[in-house]
Motif scaffolding. Sequence first.
Motif, short mmCIF file in Angstrom:
data_model
loop_
_atom_site.label_atom_id
_atom_site.label_comp_id
_atom_site.label_asym_id
_atom_site.label_seq_id
_atom_site.Cartn_x
_atom_site.Cartn_y
_atom_site.Cartn_z
N VAL A 103 0.85 -1.20 0.00
CA VAL A 103 0.00 0.00 0.00
C VAL A 103 0.88 1.25 0.00
O VAL A 103 0.67 2.19 -0.78
N GLU A 104 1.89 1.26 0.86
CA GLU A 104 2.80 2.41 0.92
C GLU A 104 3.52 2.62 -0.41
O GLU A 104 3.63 3.75 -0.90
N GLN A 105 4.00 1.54 -1.01
CA GLN A 105 4.68 1.65 -2.30
C GLN A 105 3.73 2.17 -3.37
O GLN A 105 4.10 3.01 -4.20
N ASN A 106 2.50 1.67 -3.32
CA ASN A 106 1.49 2.06 -4.30
C ASN A 106 1.23 3.56 -4.24
O ASN A 106 1.17 4.25 -5.27
N PHE A 107 1.08 4.09 -3.04
CA PHE A 107 0.79 5.51 -2.90
C PHE A 107 1.99 6.37 -3.25
O PHE A 107 1.84 7.49 -3.75
N GLU A 108 3.20 5.86 -3.04
CA GLU A 108 4.38 6.59 -3.48
C GLU A 108 4.42 6.69 -5.00
O GLU A 108 4.80 7.71 -5.57
N ILE A 109 4.00 5.62 -5.67
CA ILE A 109 3.96 5.64 -7.14
C ILE A 109 2.88 6.61 -7.62
O ILE A 109 3.08 7.34 -8.60
N ILE A 110 1.74 6.65 -6.93
CA ILE A 110 0.69 7.61 -7.29
C ILE A 110 1.24 9.04 -7.17
O ILE A 110 0.99 9.88 -8.03
N ARG A 111 1.99 9.29 -6.11
CA ARG A 111 2.59 10.61 -5.95
C ARG A 111 3.54 10.92 -7.11
O ARG A 111 3.54 12.02 -7.66
N GLU A 112 4.33 9.92 -7.52
CA GLU A 112 5.28 10.13 -8.61
C GLU A 112 4.55 10.37 -9.93
O GLU A 112 4.96 11.22 -10.73
N ILE A 113 3.47 9.64 -10.18
CA ILE A 113 2.66 9.85 -11.39
C ILE A 113 2.16 11.28 -11.43
O ILE A 113 2.21 11.95 -12.46
N ASN A 114 1.71 11.78 -10.29
CA ASN A 114 1.24 13.16 -10.22
C ASN A 114 2.38 14.14 -10.48
O ASN A 114 2.21 15.12 -11.21
N GLU A 115 3.53 13.88 -9.91
CA GLU A 115 4.67 14.78 -10.09
C GLU A 115 5.12 14.82 -11.55
O GLU A 115 5.72 15.80 -12.00
N GLN A 116 4.82 13.77 -12.30
CA GLN A 116 5.15 13.74 -13.72
C GLN A 116 4.11 14.46 -14.57
O GLN A 116 4.25 14.53 -15.80
N GLY A 117 3.04 14.97 -13.94
CA GLY A 117 2.11 15.82 -14.66
C GLY A 117 0.69 15.34 -14.79
O GLY A 117 -0.13 16.01 -15.42
N THR A 118 0.36 14.18 -14.21
CA THR A 118 -1.00 13.65 -14.33
C THR A 118 -1.82 14.04 -13.10
O THR A 118 -1.40 13.81 -11.96
N THR A 119 -2.98 14.61 -13.33
CA THR A 119 -3.92 14.93 -12.26
C THR A 119 -4.56 13.63 -11.77
O THR A 119 -4.91 12.77 -12.58
N VAL A 120 -4.71 13.48 -10.45
CA VAL A 120 -5.17 12.21 -9.89
C VAL A 120 -6.34 12.45 -8.93
O VAL A 120 -6.30 13.35 -8.09
N PHE A 121 -7.38 11.62 -9.10
CA PHE A 121 -8.52 11.62 -8.18
C PHE A 121 -8.60 10.23 -7.56
O PHE A 121 -8.86 9.24 -8.24
N VAL A 122 -8.33 10.14 -6.25
CA VAL A 122 -8.25 8.87 -5.54
C VAL A 122 -9.48 8.69 -4.66
O VAL A 122 -9.76 9.52 -3.79
N VAL A 123 -10.21 7.61 -4.89
CA VAL A 123 -11.35 7.25 -4.05
C VAL A 123 -10.87 6.13 -3.14
O VAL A 123 -10.41 5.08 -3.60
N GLU A 124 -10.94 6.35 -1.82
CA GLU A 124 -10.20 5.47 -0.91
C GLU A 124 -10.84 5.46 0.48
O GLU A 124 -11.40 6.46 0.92
N GLN A 125 -10.76 4.29 1.14
CA GLN A 125 -11.18 4.19 2.54
C GLN A 125 -10.03 4.47 3.50
O GLN A 125 -10.26 4.88 4.64
N ASN A 126 -8.81 4.24 3.05
CA ASN A 126 -7.64 4.45 3.91
C ASN A 126 -7.33 5.95 3.95
O ASN A 126 -6.55 6.47 3.15
N ALA A 127 -7.97 6.64 4.88
CA ALA A 127 -7.90 8.10 4.91
C ALA A 127 -6.48 8.60 5.14
O ALA A 127 -6.04 9.56 4.49
N THR A 128 -5.76 7.98 6.03
CA THR A 128 -4.42 8.46 6.37
C THR A 128 -3.49 8.38 5.17
O THR A 128 -2.76 9.34 4.85
N MET A 129 -3.51 7.24 4.46
CA MET A 129 -2.64 7.10 3.29
C MET A 129 -3.05 8.06 2.19
O MET A 129 -2.20 8.71 1.57
N ALA A 130 -4.35 8.17 1.93
CA ALA A 130 -4.81 9.04 0.84
C ALA A 130 -4.45 10.49 1.12
O ALA A 130 -3.95 11.20 0.24
#
Length: 241
Positions: free
Chosen positions: A176-203
């Motif tokens: 989960v932690e690795q996954n969210f780090e990759i989501i952050r990297e995808i965003n930093e590369q220029g993609t806007t991200v909308f995450v629907v999630e139950q894990n509030a702290t990670m999101a």
Amino acid sequence: MTDPQPLLSLRGVSTHYGAIQVLRDIDLEIHAGEVVCLLGGNASGKTTMLKTILGYVVPTRGEVLLDGRRITGLPTQRLVGLGVSMVPENRRLFKRMTVRENLEMGCYLRNDSEEVAKDFERVFALFPRVRQRFGQRAGTLSGGEQQMVAMARALMARPKVLLMDEPSMGLAPVLVEQNFEIIREINEQGTTVFVVEQNATMALSIADRGYVLQTGRIVLSGTAESLLSDQRMRTAYLGEL
């Protein structure tokens, strides 16, 4: 500073399944370059909101806009062409197809072969394991590997906005932690991200802003920092507001 016009927005959206109202007067904005999260428990309406954005469900009131253009109820294929891509809950890969074939499905609307080749290299850089499993059937991969392929497939459409439905579901905490780090990297590369999630702290740890959904209504919204420090967020998230 964010663009004054949202990239994706919902205005006064209400959605029903027959006589049952699931979403109630939803106003939500996502600006270019942001990571925005939607938080809520089971049966709060999170998945219905994604289905409404993607045209699977047509709202009974209100509208969905992309770059200021009304896209309410457009077929999903049209939305992909306009720049909306999704990583679905539980990955939903074509399990009998290879990893390569799954990724090719992500770019089937594109005809810019040179740019597609660049995007293959981009997803290989983000997900080295995907390159290693390129010729393997998707159904033989681990859950973490399948999540990587699902994200890579969505990115092959080169979306303006990437929708993610419960990216932590079914994954071990370290993944989960690795996954969210990759989501952050995808965003930093220029993609806007909308995450629907139950894990509030990670999101919220990777988001710029967030919304809290309870029984079909947005009950809280604000910056990720303000929501993390707001006791009302925990109360709303636990269904007690």
